[in-house]
Design a protein around this motif. Structure first.
Motif, PDB file in Angstrom:
ATOM      1  N   ALA A  13      37.839 -49.053  -5.957  1.00  0.00           N
ATOM      2  CA  ALA A  13      37.260 -48.720  -7.178  1.00  0.00           C
ATOM      3  C   ALA A  13      38.069 -47.567  -8.009  1.00  0.00           C
ATOM      4  N   THR A  14      38.767 -46.751  -7.114  1.00  0.00           N
ATOM      5  CA  THR A  14      39.287 -45.574  -7.666  1.00  0.00           C
ATOM      6  C   THR A  14      40.615 -46.264  -7.996  1.00  0.00           C
ATOM      7  N   LEU A  15      41.150 -46.972  -7.404  1.00  0.00           N
ATOM      8  CA  LEU A  15      42.427 -47.805  -7.707  1.00  0.00           C
ATOM      9  C   LEU A  15      42.122 -48.539  -9.061  1.00  0.00           C
ATOM     10  N   PHE A  16      41.166 -49.425  -9.425  1.00  0.00           N
ATOM     11  CA  PHE A  16      40.683 -49.956 -10.408  1.00  0.00           C
ATOM     12  C   PHE A  16      40.650 -48.988 -11.684  1.00  0.00           C
ATOM     13  N   TYR A  19      43.942 -47.974 -13.295  1.00  0.00           N
ATOM     14  CA  TYR A  19      44.575 -49.099 -13.946  1.00  0.00           C
ATOM     15  C   TYR A  19      43.679 -49.600 -14.930  1.00  0.00           C
ATOM     16  N   GLY A  20      42.732 -48.673 -15.414  1.00  0.00           N
ATOM     17  CA  GLY A  20      41.723 -49.217 -16.500  1.00  0.00           C
ATOM     18  C   GLY A  20      40.933 -50.524 -16.319  1.00  0.00           C
ATOM     19  N   LEU A  49      49.977 -44.500  -2.402  1.00  0.00           N
ATOM     20  CA  LEU A  49      51.352 -45.168  -2.469  1.00  0.00           C
ATOM     21  C   LEU A  49      51.389 -45.884  -3.915  1.00  0.00           C
ATOM     22  N   ILE A  50      50.481 -46.954  -3.879  1.00  0.00           N
ATOM     23  CA  ILE A  50      50.758 -47.974  -5.218  1.00  0.00           C
ATOM     24  C   ILE A  50      50.395 -47.133  -6.505  1.00  0.00           C
ATOM     25  N   LEU A  51      49.543 -46.069  -6.384  1.00  0.00           N
ATOM     26  CA  LEU A  51      49.278 -45.409  -7.712  1.00  0.00           C
ATOM     27  C   LEU A  51      50.711 -44.708  -8.131  1.00  0.00           C
ATOM     28  N   TYR A  52      51.338 -44.355  -7.217  1.00  0.00           N
ATOM     29  CA  TYR A  52      52.706 -43.653  -7.674  1.00  0.00           C
ATOM     30  C   TYR A  52      53.772 -44.708  -7.753  1.00  0.00           C
ATOM     31  N   PHE A  56      50.994 -51.728 -12.943  1.00  0.00           N
ATOM     32  CA  PHE A  56      49.747 -52.348 -13.186  1.00  0.00           C
ATOM     33  C   PHE A  56      49.017 -52.473 -12.020  1.00  0.00           C
ATOM     34  N   LEU A  57      47.830 -52.975 -12.057  1.00  0.00           N
ATOM     35  CA  LEU A  57      46.938 -53.275 -10.925  1.00  0.00           C
ATOM     36  C   LEU A  57      47.504 -54.227  -9.986  1.00  0.00           C
ATOM     37  N   PRO A  58      47.760 -53.968  -8.759  1.00  0.00           N
ATOM     38  CA  PRO A  58      48.380 -54.785  -7.952  1.00  0.00           C
ATOM     39  C   PRO A  58      47.429 -55.967  -7.506  1.00  0.00           C
TER      40      PRO A  58
END
Length: 183
Positions: A13-16, A19-20, A49-52, A56-58
């Motif tokens: 959810a933090t990842l989502f 990415y809005g 790692l993805i955030l950096y 776009f949302l992976p």
């Protein structure tokens, strides 16, 4: 205390949110389900790692790939870059004869060299070296892709109940054929 599935949902959810996509509950549930077997700490670090590194949302497969990269880096069992693989091949060509015993650091390098042929590599004339390197690189990239596909299949198949009994997983000895067990 937050339970494991809830903690993984919170990480995703933090990842989502970053990415809005915070309001996409159905997709969040699908991601959580698809990544349920990933250890929580690995998932958290992969999402960092993805955030950096991603704009776009992976997709789920990109998160899984980031998890594998992290585990590979920590364990020393990561897929080598083409430059690293080519250096290893060239070093072996300088230090081992055409008939010497070959040992490679990764199965992908071994597959690429076997596909081209060790003797062909060692006997290639200098004028053809650019072409040889390009061909071996293609074999290496194909081997890396096949290995990734195999890992994805193994990941999916391990979740099928009884897969080892019907021989869907590699290395399993027992298979059912016509209602009889065979070795």
């Amino acid at each position: 205390m937050i339970s494991m599935p809830d903690r993984k949902s919170e990480i995703l959810a933090t990842l989502f949110s970053a990415y809005g996509q915070a309001g996409d509950a159905k997709r969040l549930a699908a991601y959580t389900m698809a990544l349920k077997d990933i250890p929580e700490d690995v998932l958290m670090k992969a999402c960092s790692l993805i955030l950096y590194s991603k704009k776009f949302l992976p997709a789920v497969c990109e998160i899984l790939e980031a998890c594998r990269e992290l585990i590979g880096e920590v364990s020393g069992n990561r897929v080598k870059t083409w430059a690293e693989a080519w250096k290893e091949i060239c070093d072996k060509m300088e230090s081992i004869s055409v008939y010497g015993k070959l040992e490679w650091s990764t199965p992908e390098i071994k597959m690429a060299v076997e596909a081209y042929g060790w003797r062909n590599l060692c006997a290639a004339p200098a004028k053809d070296w650019t072409t040889v390197e390009s061909q071996v690189r293609r074999y290496y990239e194909n081997a890396c892709q096949r290995n990734l596909q195999k890992k994805n299949l193994d990941y999916v198949l391990k979740n099928i109940r009884g897969a080892e009994l019907i021989g869907l997983l590699p290395g399993e000895k027992k298979k059912l054929t016509g209602g009889k067990k065979s070795e």
